[in-house]
Write an enzyme that holds these catalytic residues in place. Structure first.
Site, PDB file in Angstrom:
ATOM      1  N   SER A  68       0.841  -1.187   0.000  1.00  0.00           N
ATOM      2  CA  SER A  68       0.000   0.000   0.000  1.00  0.00           C
ATOM      3  C   SER A  68       0.871   1.230   0.000  1.00  0.00           C
ATOM      4  O   SER A  68       2.038   1.179   0.329  1.00  0.00           O
ATOM      5  CB  SER A  68      -0.878   0.030   1.247  1.00  0.00           C
ATOM      6  N   SER A 125      -3.141  -3.893  -3.693  1.00  0.00           N
ATOM      7  CA  SER A 125      -2.678  -2.556  -3.344  1.00  0.00           C
ATOM      8  C   SER A 125      -3.820  -1.735  -2.754  1.00  0.00           C
ATOM      9  O   SER A 125      -4.894  -1.661  -3.318  1.00  0.00           O
ATOM     10  CB  SER A 125      -2.146  -1.858  -4.598  1.00  0.00           C
ATOM     11  N   ASP A 157      -3.988   1.918  -1.914  1.00  0.00           N
ATOM     12  CA  ASP A 157      -3.358   3.234  -1.934  1.00  0.00           C
ATOM     13  C   ASP A 157      -4.360   4.292  -1.491  1.00  0.00           C
ATOM     14  O   ASP A 157      -5.462   4.372  -2.023  1.00  0.00           O
ATOM     15  CB  ASP A 157      -2.828   3.536  -3.335  1.00  0.00           C
TER      16      ASP A 157
END
Length: 184
Positions: free
Chosen positions: A59, A97, A99
């Site tokens: 992340s 991921s 983010d």
């Protein structure tokens, strides 16, 4: 990208004739293929090897602070631009991921928010700042030892100024003034 790290960068854009600061803090721990100035950069292209292949998992957390007078909706738009900036550095945005970005302002609560039409230079400053912070975190950091002797290895090579095709560059941490004229 194989070398998790965190670092900051800032920019000083002009908004409607007034100068403000946009600072970013990036905790970079995400997968992808490193890109500098739009070109793919590998450990071997920088004259070094040894980094483990990057996992697509991980992340990135981005914090944006500005003294520009913005309302909550405008700060949300700034935070979204911060995540968009990861694409400039080769982020893969894979399934694993997560983010995220948050943005906050330090302007007085009584200050009138800026006009949406004037936010372009601030958005550009945030994109540039996040890109610079990610590149600094991957290239200009040192190896560290953390909790339970875990290691955070820095990316190989040297400063981004030595990346393939990179002209001589100002030192890390420089402030780039972004104005409407410089964006044209």
């Amino acid at each position: 990208m194989g070398a998790p790290a965190g670092i900051t960068a800032s920019r000083v854009p002009d908004l409607a004739g007034r100068r403000f600061t946009a600072g970013v803090l990036v905790q970079a721990n995400f997968g992808g293929t490193l890109r500098i100035l739009g070109r793919t950069v590998t450990a071997s292209s920088m004259g070094a090897g040894g980094l483990a292949p990057a996992s697509d998992a991980g992340s990135c957390m981005i914090v944006v602070a500005t003294d520009a007078p913005l309302d909550a909706r405008q700060l949300t738009r700034v935070a979204r631009r911060a995540v968009f900036a990861l694409a400039r550095t080769g982020a893969s945005y894979s399934h694993g991921s997560g983010d995220h970005a948050i943005a906050f302002g330090t302007a007085s609560a009584s200050a009138a928010p800026g006009a949406d039409a004037d936010l372009g230079p601030l958005f550009e400053a945030v994109l540039d700042g996040v890109e610079k912070a990610v590149l600094n975190s991957l290239i200009a950091t040192t190896t560290t030892t953390g909790f339970r002797r875990t290691h955070g290895a820095r990316a190989p090579g040297g400063p981004a100024a030595r990346a393939p095709g990179r002209p001589s560059a100002p030192p890390f941490g420089y402030h780039r003034v972004v104005t409407r004229r410089s964006l044209l």
